[in-house]
Write a protein that holds these residues in place. Structure first.
Motif, PDB file in Angstrom:
ATOM      1  N   ARG A 106       4.667 -52.556  71.308  1.00  0.00           N
ATOM      2  CA  ARG A 106       4.843 -51.993  72.652  1.00  0.00           C
ATOM      3  C   ARG A 106       6.093 -51.115  72.657  1.00  0.00           C
ATOM      4  O   ARG A 106       6.178 -50.162  71.909  1.00  0.00           O
ATOM      5  CB  ARG A 106       4.898 -53.099  73.702  1.00  0.00           C
ATOM      6  N   ASN A 107       7.064 -51.467  73.498  1.00  0.00           N
ATOM      7  CA  ASN A 107       8.283 -50.644  73.582  1.00  0.00           C
ATOM      8  C   ASN A 107       9.409 -51.161  72.688  1.00  0.00           C
ATOM      9  O   ASN A 107      10.527 -50.656  72.757  1.00  0.00           O
ATOM     10  CB  ASN A 107       8.786 -50.580  75.035  1.00  0.00           C
ATOM     11  N   LEU A 108       9.123 -52.193  71.889  1.00  0.00           N
ATOM     12  CA  LEU A 108      10.162 -52.812  71.072  1.00  0.00           C
ATOM     13  C   LEU A 108       9.940 -52.534  69.583  1.00  0.00           C
ATOM     14  O   LEU A 108       8.804 -52.364  69.138  1.00  0.00           O
ATOM     15  CB  LEU A 108      10.173 -54.331  71.286  1.00  0.00           C
ATOM     16  N   VAL A 109      11.036 -52.525  68.845  1.00  0.00           N
ATOM     17  CA  VAL A 109      10.962 -52.464  67.381  1.00  0.00           C
ATOM     18  C   VAL A 109      11.344 -53.846  66.860  1.00  0.00           C
ATOM     19  O   VAL A 109      12.448 -54.317  67.086  1.00  0.00           O
ATOM     20  CB  VAL A 109      11.918 -51.392  66.805  1.00  0.00           C
ATOM     21  N   GLU A 110      10.375 -54.511  66.203  1.00  0.00           N
ATOM     22  CA  GLU A 110      10.631 -55.841  65.659  1.00  0.00           C
ATOM     23  C   GLU A 110      11.100 -55.740  64.218  1.00  0.00           C
ATOM     24  O   GLU A 110      10.535 -54.981  63.427  1.00  0.00           O
ATOM     25  CB  GLU A 110       9.361 -56.700  65.693  1.00  0.00           C
ATOM     26  N   VAL A 111      12.124 -56.525  63.877  1.00  0.00           N
ATOM     27  CA  VAL A 111      12.597 -56.617  62.494  1.00  0.00           C
ATOM     28  C   VAL A 111      11.762 -57.679  61.793  1.00  0.00           C
ATOM     29  O   VAL A 111      11.530 -58.765  62.332  1.00  0.00           O
ATOM     30  CB  VAL A 111      14.093 -56.998  62.439  1.00  0.00           C
ATOM     31  N   LEU A 112      11.295 -57.377  60.582  1.00  0.00           N
ATOM     32  CA  LEU A 112      10.523 -58.332  59.790  1.00  0.00           C
ATOM     33  C   LEU A 112      11.413 -58.959  58.729  1.00  0.00           C
ATOM     34  O   LEU A 112      12.152 -58.252  58.032  1.00  0.00           O
ATOM     35  CB  LEU A 112       9.326 -57.640  59.131  1.00  0.00           C
ATOM     36  N   TYR A 113      11.339 -60.272  58.620  1.00  0.00           N
ATOM     37  CA  TYR A 113      12.134 -61.027  57.647  1.00  0.00           C
ATOM     38  C   TYR A 113      11.210 -61.714  56.658  1.00  0.00           C
ATOM     39  O   TYR A 113      10.054 -61.998  56.953  1.00  0.00           O
ATOM     40  CB  TYR A 113      12.968 -62.099  58.356  1.00  0.00           C
TER      41      TYR A 113
END
Length: 198
Positions: A74-81
């Motif tokens: 959506r409007n967010l950028v998620e960091v992947l770990y």
């Protein structure tokens, strides 16, 4: 995006050891064999995303997880770990007395048991509310006990117990279907009504 995950990582710093022995952080690590965001991990363990994010940053700081990418949601950028390994072994070079290491492991296991018991209670109450609305809620519970003759037999039992459950999960794990079930298994000393080991 996905990086190689070691089968076993030898923990050689006290900072990594202390992070690893935290029950919630150990559970978060176990969910990161594949890249995932804090929100995904939080959903999988029924935790608050902000709390998971806090612990992810602590695990990243000591080098037990790494950032492997980002994605737009959506409007967010998620960091992947992603975790650096599937299993972790405490190095003897830590020079901690064996009794201290065992005590820390035992306390970590008991703390994890309390956390899981609280989670089961919370989930069961939510499911009972859904059941009150005439929704069918499939579930199962197994309660049994076993007498083990020695610490060596206890360790062997736990090892085989974990192996059998892992094989069972692998056998029935399906990428298809919408039904997902939480499986929680615990082994701990039987207590009499007075609270003493029985």
């Amino acid at each position: 995006m996905e990086q190689e995950v070691l089968e076993t990582y030898v923990v050689e710093t006290p900072e990594q050891a202390m992070a690893l022995l935290n029950p919630l952080r150990a559970e978060i690590l176990s969910r990161l064999a594949e890249p995932a965001s804090a929100a995904e991990v939080a959903r999988s363990i029924n935790e608050i995303p902000q709390r998971v994010n806090y612990h992810l940053k602590a695990l990243e700081k000591v080098g037990l997880v790494r950032r492997v990418g980002t994605r737009q949601v959506r409007n967010l950028v998620e960091v992947l770990y992603q975790a650096i390994a599937r299993t972790y072994v405490l190095s003897e070079t830590l020079n901690w007395p064996k009794e201290m290491v065992q005590r820390i492991k035992d306390q970590g296991s008991l703390s994890h048991l309390v956390t899981m018991a609280e989670r089961i209670k919370r989930d069961a109450l939510l499911l009972m509310e859904r059941s009150d609305r005439d929704e069918e809620i499939p579930s199962a519970t197994l309660d049994t006990s076993i007498r083990l003759a020695s610490p060596e037999q206890r360790s062997a039992f736990v090892r085989e117990y974990v192996e059998l459950v892992n094989r069972l999960v692998e056998k029935y794990q399906s990428a298809d279907g919408d039904d997902s079930y939480q499986v929680v298994l615990a082994v701990y000393p039987h207590l009499s009504q007075g609270g003493e080991d029985a």
